[in-house]
Design an enzyme around this catalytic site. Sequence first.
Site, mmCIF file in Angstrom:
data_model
loop_
_atom_site.group_PDB
_atom_site.id
_atom_site.type_symbol
_atom_site.label_atom_id
_atom_site.label_comp_id
_atom_site.label_asym_id
_atom_site.label_seq_id
_atom_site.Cartn_x
_atom_site.Cartn_y
_atom_site.Cartn_z
ATOM 1 N N ILE A 65 35.786 40.879 25.403
ATOM 2 C CA ILE A 65 36.129 41.591 24.173
ATOM 3 C C ILE A 65 35.839 43.055 24.457
ATOM 4 C CG2 ILE A 65 33.820 41.080 23.235
ATOM 5 C CD1 ILE A 65 34.983 41.235 20.440
ATOM 6 N N SER A 66 36.807 43.920 24.236
ATOM 7 C CA SER A 66 36.677 45.334 24.582
ATOM 8 C C SER A 66 35.561 45.995 23.783
ATOM 9 C CB SER A 66 37.989 46.075 24.312
ATOM 10 O OG SER A 66 39.017 45.588 25.139
#
Length: 215
Positions: A65-66
């Site tokens: 997840i960025s």
Amino acid sequence: MALADAGRAMRARARMVERLRSQGVKDEKVLAAMMQVPRHQFVQEGLAYGAYDDTALPIGFQQTISQPFVVARMIEILRNGRELGRTLEVGAGCGYQAAVLSFVATEVYAVERIRPLLDRARENLRTLRRPNVRLKHADGNLGLPEAAPFDTIIVAAAAPTVPQALKDQLAPGGRLMIPVGTADQRLVLVERHGATFRESRLEAVRFVPLLTGTE
């Protein structure tokens, strides 16, 4: 984080938004969207304590997840003086960025090549009841031709070059944001003006590679 910790999560999210503001994110609509989405609900339970830190977190299947700043920065650049309109996200992952986009875009189409991740994204998004998000199991390199053209395309994985299929599915006046490169990656903004495309290379980033096919 348990339901009893909802207040603590809200305070952590508010601190995250203030940090984004101090890092230079100025678009208040983007900041409001980041405040709306409970990032801790999109990560593994054991990692929820760090959900609001400015770091990427593993979500399984060698995907991440960025980090919040990158999500906010990419969306802010794509908005800059315009609305996102009809938006395609390539690499839905756990659904977090699609959730943020749902608060700033008219429609969000998100594709993910890994079926179990897509199922997780669908479950995560169901709790938020976002009616303008549609998910599909597909190879992101090919875009989503049946729903094209798109005013905005955002890619959450790095490609060696900008896929032609994504450029072709960009509406006139549209914008595409994609990390480009292998060892050295940079965000690339593609703007379509009629039949021509203008590319601008932006800051250095680190994303997982954009792979072909589905699984």
